[in-house]
Scaffold this motif. Structure first.
Motif, PDB file in Angstrom:
ATOM      1  N   ASN A  23       0.696  -1.215   0.022  1.00 51.68           N
ATOM      2  CA  ASN A  23       0.157   0.023   0.064  1.00 51.68           C
ATOM      3  C   ASN A  23       0.734   1.390   0.108  1.00 51.68           C
ATOM      4  N   LEU A  24       1.972   1.145  -0.171  1.00 50.60           N
ATOM      5  CA  LEU A  24       3.010   2.318  -0.062  1.00 50.60           C
ATOM      6  C   LEU A  24       2.633   3.594  -0.709  1.00 50.60           C
ATOM      7  N   HIS A  25       2.391   3.338  -2.333  1.00 47.53           N
ATOM      8  CA  HIS A  25       2.027   4.467  -2.934  1.00 47.53           C
ATOM      9  C   HIS A  25       0.713   5.010  -2.756  1.00 47.53           C
ATOM     10  N   THR A  26      -0.236   4.291  -2.312  1.00 44.39           N
ATOM     11  CA  THR A  26      -1.645   4.496  -2.183  1.00 44.39           C
ATOM     12  C   THR A  26      -1.508   5.510  -0.867  1.00 44.39           C
ATOM     13  N   HIS A  27      -0.724   4.933  -0.074  1.00 43.57           N
ATOM     14  CA  HIS A  27      -0.733   5.703   1.456  1.00 43.57           C
ATOM     15  C   HIS A  27      -0.045   6.951   1.089  1.00 43.57           C
ATOM     16  N   MET A  28       1.053   7.100   0.439  1.00 42.79           N
ATOM     17  CA  MET A  28       1.698   8.285   0.236  1.00 42.79           C
ATOM     18  C   MET A  28       1.245   9.232  -0.895  1.00 42.79           C
ATOM     19  N   ALA A  29       0.077   8.734  -1.602  1.00 45.72           N
ATOM     20  CA  ALA A  29      -0.655   9.659  -2.693  1.00 45.72           C
ATOM     21  C   ALA A  29      -0.732  11.310  -2.049  1.00 45.72           C
ATOM     22  N   PRO A  30      -1.203  11.429  -0.820  1.00 49.69           N
ATOM     23  CA  PRO A  30      -1.269  12.953  -0.539  1.00 49.69           C
ATOM     24  C   PRO A  30       0.179  13.603  -0.618  1.00 49.69           C
ATOM     25  N   VAL A  31       1.109  13.026   0.065  1.00 52.26           N
ATOM     26  CA  VAL A  31       2.357  13.655  -0.222  1.00 52.26           C
ATOM     27  C   VAL A  31       2.895  13.931  -1.510  1.00 52.26           C
ATOM     28  N   TYR A  32       2.448  13.056  -2.570  1.00 50.69           N
ATOM     29  CA  TYR A  32       3.063  12.995  -4.032  1.00 50.69           C
ATOM     30  C   TYR A  32       2.024  14.475  -4.375  1.00 50.69           C
ATOM     31  N   GLU A  33       0.962  14.320  -4.126  1.00 51.56           N
ATOM     32  CA  GLU A  33      -0.037  15.432  -4.507  1.00 51.56           C
ATOM     33  C   GLU A  33       0.570  16.891  -4.182  1.00 51.56           C
ATOM     34  N   THR A  34       1.183  16.752  -2.737  1.00 50.76           N
ATOM     35  CA  THR A  34       1.407  17.870  -2.285  1.00 50.76           C
ATOM     36  C   THR A  34       2.801  18.537  -3.245  1.00 50.76           C
ATOM     37  N   LEU A  35       3.822  17.560  -3.288  1.00 47.07           N
ATOM     38  CA  LEU A  35       4.923  17.745  -4.083  1.00 47.07           C
ATOM     39  C   LEU A  35       4.587  18.429  -5.410  1.00 47.07           C
ATOM     40  N   GLY A  36       3.499  17.907  -6.327  1.00 49.26           N
ATOM     41  CA  GLY A  36       3.064  18.521  -7.607  1.00 49.26           C
ATOM     42  C   GLY A  36       2.661  19.830  -7.498  1.00 49.26           C
ATOM     43  N   ARG A  37       1.898  20.075  -6.373  1.00 45.51           N
ATOM     44  CA  ARG A  37       1.285  21.381  -6.148  1.00 45.51           C
ATOM     45  C   ARG A  37       2.298  22.422  -5.807  1.00 45.51           C
ATOM     46  N   LEU A  38       3.338  21.880  -5.142  1.00 43.16           N
ATOM     47  CA  LEU A  38       4.366  23.106  -4.643  1.00 43.16           C
ATOM     48  C   LEU A  38       5.354  23.205  -5.953  1.00 43.16           C
ATOM     49  N   LYS A  39       5.558  22.267  -6.691  1.00 42.47           N
ATOM     50  CA  LYS A  39       6.179  22.537  -7.840  1.00 42.47           C
ATOM     51  C   LYS A  39       5.687  23.696  -8.882  1.00 42.47           C
ATOM     52  N   GLU A  40       4.102  23.942  -8.535  1.00 44.48           N
ATOM     53  CA  GLU A  40       3.391  24.778  -9.426  1.00 44.48           C
ATOM     54  C   GLU A  40       3.634  26.316  -8.772  1.00 44.48           C
ATOM     55  N   GLU A  41       3.460  26.222  -7.179  1.00 43.26           N
ATOM     56  CA  GLU A  41       3.315  27.381  -6.415  1.00 43.26           C
ATOM     57  C   GLU A  41       4.677  27.971  -6.015  1.00 43.26           C
ATOM     58  N   LEU A  42       5.524  27.319  -5.951  1.00 44.03           N
ATOM     59  CA  LEU A  42       7.013  27.607  -5.372  1.00 44.03           C
ATOM     60  C   LEU A  42       7.545  28.974  -6.300  1.00 44.03           C
ATOM     61  N   PRO A  43       8.255  29.898  -5.771  1.00 46.38           N
ATOM     62  CA  PRO A  43       8.819  30.856  -6.877  1.00 46.38           C
ATOM     63  C   PRO A  43       9.783  30.185  -7.810  1.00 46.38           C
ATOM     64  N   LYS A  44       9.818  30.807  -8.867  1.00 43.06           N
ATOM     65  CA  LYS A  44      10.741  29.846  -9.899  1.00 43.06           C
ATOM     66  C   LYS A  44      11.898  29.399  -9.562  1.00 43.06           C
ATOM     67  N   GLU A  45      12.943  30.334  -8.606  1.00 40.27           N
ATOM     68  CA  GLU A  45      14.342  30.006  -8.478  1.00 40.27           C
ATOM     69  C   GLU A  45      14.241  29.100  -7.334  1.00 40.27           C
ATOM     70  N   THR A  46      13.097  28.750  -6.778  1.00 39.81           N
ATOM     71  CA  THR A  46      13.306  27.923  -5.410  1.00 39.81           C
ATOM     72  C   THR A  46      13.414  26.521  -5.677  1.00 39.81           C
ATOM     73  N   THR A  47      14.171  25.840  -4.921  1.00 39.55           N
ATOM     74  CA  THR A  47      14.652  24.202  -5.223  1.00 39.55           C
ATOM     75  C   THR A  47      13.684  23.533  -4.321  1.00 39.55           C
ATOM     76  N   LEU A  48      12.892  22.421  -4.845  1.00 40.58           N
ATOM     77  CA  LEU A  48      11.871  21.396  -4.010  1.00 40.58           C
ATOM     78  C   LEU A  48      12.626  20.368  -3.429  1.00 40.58           C
ATOM     79  N   ILE A  49      12.856  20.243  -2.262  1.00 39.60           N
ATOM     80  CA  ILE A  49      13.462  19.123  -1.768  1.00 39.60           C
ATOM     81  C   ILE A  49      12.370  18.088  -1.190  1.00 39.60           C
ATOM     82  N   GLY A  50      12.607  16.850  -1.363  1.00 38.73           N
ATOM     83  CA  GLY A  50      11.996  15.659  -1.069  1.00 38.73           C
ATOM     84  C   GLY A  50      12.531  15.102   0.087  1.00 38.73           C
ATOM     85  N   PHE A  51      12.244  14.151   0.959  1.00 35.15           N
ATOM     86  CA  PHE A  51      13.064  13.581   2.114  1.00 35.15           C
ATOM     87  C   PHE A  51      12.313  12.244   2.345  1.00 35.15           C
ATOM     88  N   ALA A  52      13.405  11.579   3.295  1.00 37.75           N
ATOM     89  CA  ALA A  52      12.732  10.450   4.172  1.00 37.75           C
ATOM     90  C   ALA A  52      13.970  10.381   5.251  1.00 37.75           C
TER      91      ALA A  52
END
Ligand code: CP3
Length: 343
Positions: free
Chosen positions: A114-143
């Motif tokens: 169930n890993l990816h189903t469970h994490m779907a909201p985290v993936y969605e958050t990343l996708g939305r951040l990619k759109e919303e962040l200032p163009k020069e800001t780097t998006l970091i994922g983590f674990a």
């Protein structure tokens, strides 16, 4: 802006940049009044992690206020055991709690399915951040790195001495390997998917790496991290990986030469001169201001910032703290530090 032209990514790729990029570990959190407000509107901490509207909002808060060069997606390292089926909850005023693994039989209850189903909201958050962040800001994922995550899985929460986890590792090392292996697999899949959804770099937090003798550090911290990094690189060879093996002292040099990480997060205790001479020839370094200096402010803060900048700015370098920012940090001290670092 293209990812490869962003200041943070250029530093991660080994470039000595015109100024040091800066972000702070745990930059979204309780030191910000706007975080405390959003947090109060959520139905507990995990709800904040798994609700994209709220997670995007708290990730954006420190960027709006300070304009850091990088933004780390809001989540927690304990979403991995949670996704595998372990009970995880956060007690107000106490911290994380887990129903602990007591014997190897408990491992059989944990599943990757169930890993990816469970994490779907985290993936969605990343996708939305990619759109919303200032163009020069780097998006970091983590674990979390496997050992740090497994410590919580066995201890059932934070621990002073890791006695249960270490005793298990030393008395039944093959069993302990199996627990670590499951987290290696889950973390590799999770980070690859974070990249697929917009993360431009990923950081592995091995916050409790500093408690092992060398043979165990290699077996349960270095080797598992190396496998995760190789797994990521086999799919995304150009995405830089940051590793934070907190507290390992001289062993930082093994991590620099052998882990495959592009950058190492330095903890507060590490000498910046030593890091310049022994680590920076191999990797980008990130760090390492003591978070409590940022609480205190004043002359010692200024002198410490200057020393870090002068020791590390001749090579690839990212300014950060040596561990996460703490809730009692005055906001004006963060603003002051930013001015100093950006010149
Ligand atoms: C060990 C660890 C954890 N979580 C994390 C680590 C590794 C880094 C480190 O060593 O600090 C990593 C983490 N946790 C959180 C982030 C979010 C992104 C960011 O850095 O801004 C990140 C990167 C949010 C959080 N994770 C947590 C909070 C506070 C929760 C709250 O709002 O009550 C936040 C903002 C809770 C948490 N989560 C964890 C603990 C021990 C605690 C309780 C202690 C504390 O409250 O700081 C586990």
């Amino acid at each position: 802006m293209k990812t490869e032209n962003k200041l943070m990514i250029r530093a991660l790729k080994g470039e000595k940049t015109e100024r040091a990029p800066i972000w702070l570990m745990r930059q979204a959190g309780r030191f910000l009044p706007e975080y405390r407000k959003t947090r109060a509107s959520a139905n507990g901490f995990l709800d904040l992690c798994y609700t994209p509207d709220l997670a995007v909002e708290v990730t954006m808060q420190p960027i709006r206020r300070f304009g850091f060069d990088a933004s780390i997606v809001f989540s927690d390292i304990l979403v991995i055991p949670h996704a595998l089926g372990q009970k995880v909850w956060f007690e107000e005023g106490v911290g994380p709690k887990l129903e602990p693994l007591k014997s190897i039989k408990d491992l059989e209850k944990l599943k990757l399915d169930n890993l990816h189903t469970h994490m779907a909201p985290v993936y969605e958050t990343l996708g939305r951040l990619k759109e919303e962040l200032p163009k020069e800001t780097t998006l970091i994922g983590f674990a979390g790195a496997p050992w740090t995550v497994v410590s919580y899985m066995i201890e059932g929460g934070s621990s002073k001495d890791y006695a249960k986890a270490k005793t298990w590792a030393y008395s039944r090392p093959e069993e302990f390997d199996r627990i670590i292996d499951l987290i290696v697999d889950a973390t590799t899949l999770y980070l690859i998917k974070q990249i697929e959804n917009g993360a431009e770099t990923v950081q592995l937090f091995d916050s409790w790496a500093g408690i092992w003798p060398e043979f165990a550090l290699r077996r349960w911290c270095l080797e598992p991290c190396k496998r995760i990094i190789a797994g990521i690189k086999s799919v995304y060879p150009d995405v830089p990986v940051i590793l934070f093996p907190r507290g390992v002292g001289d062993s930082y040099k093994f991590f620099a030469k052998e882990s495959g990480a592009d950058a190492l997060g330095l903890d507060t205790t590490l000498s910046t001169e030593w890091a310049r001479d022994h680590l920076q020839p191999h990797v980008t370094v990130q760090g390492n201001l003591d978070p409590l200096l940022l609480v205190a402010g004043g002359e010692l803060l200024d002198r410490s910032i200057e020393k870090i900048l002068s020791d590390l700015s001749d090579g690839p370098f990212i300014f950060n703290l040596g561990h996460g920012i703490v809730p009692q940090t005055p906001i004006e001290n963060v603003e002051h530090m930013l001015k100093r670092v950006r010149g």
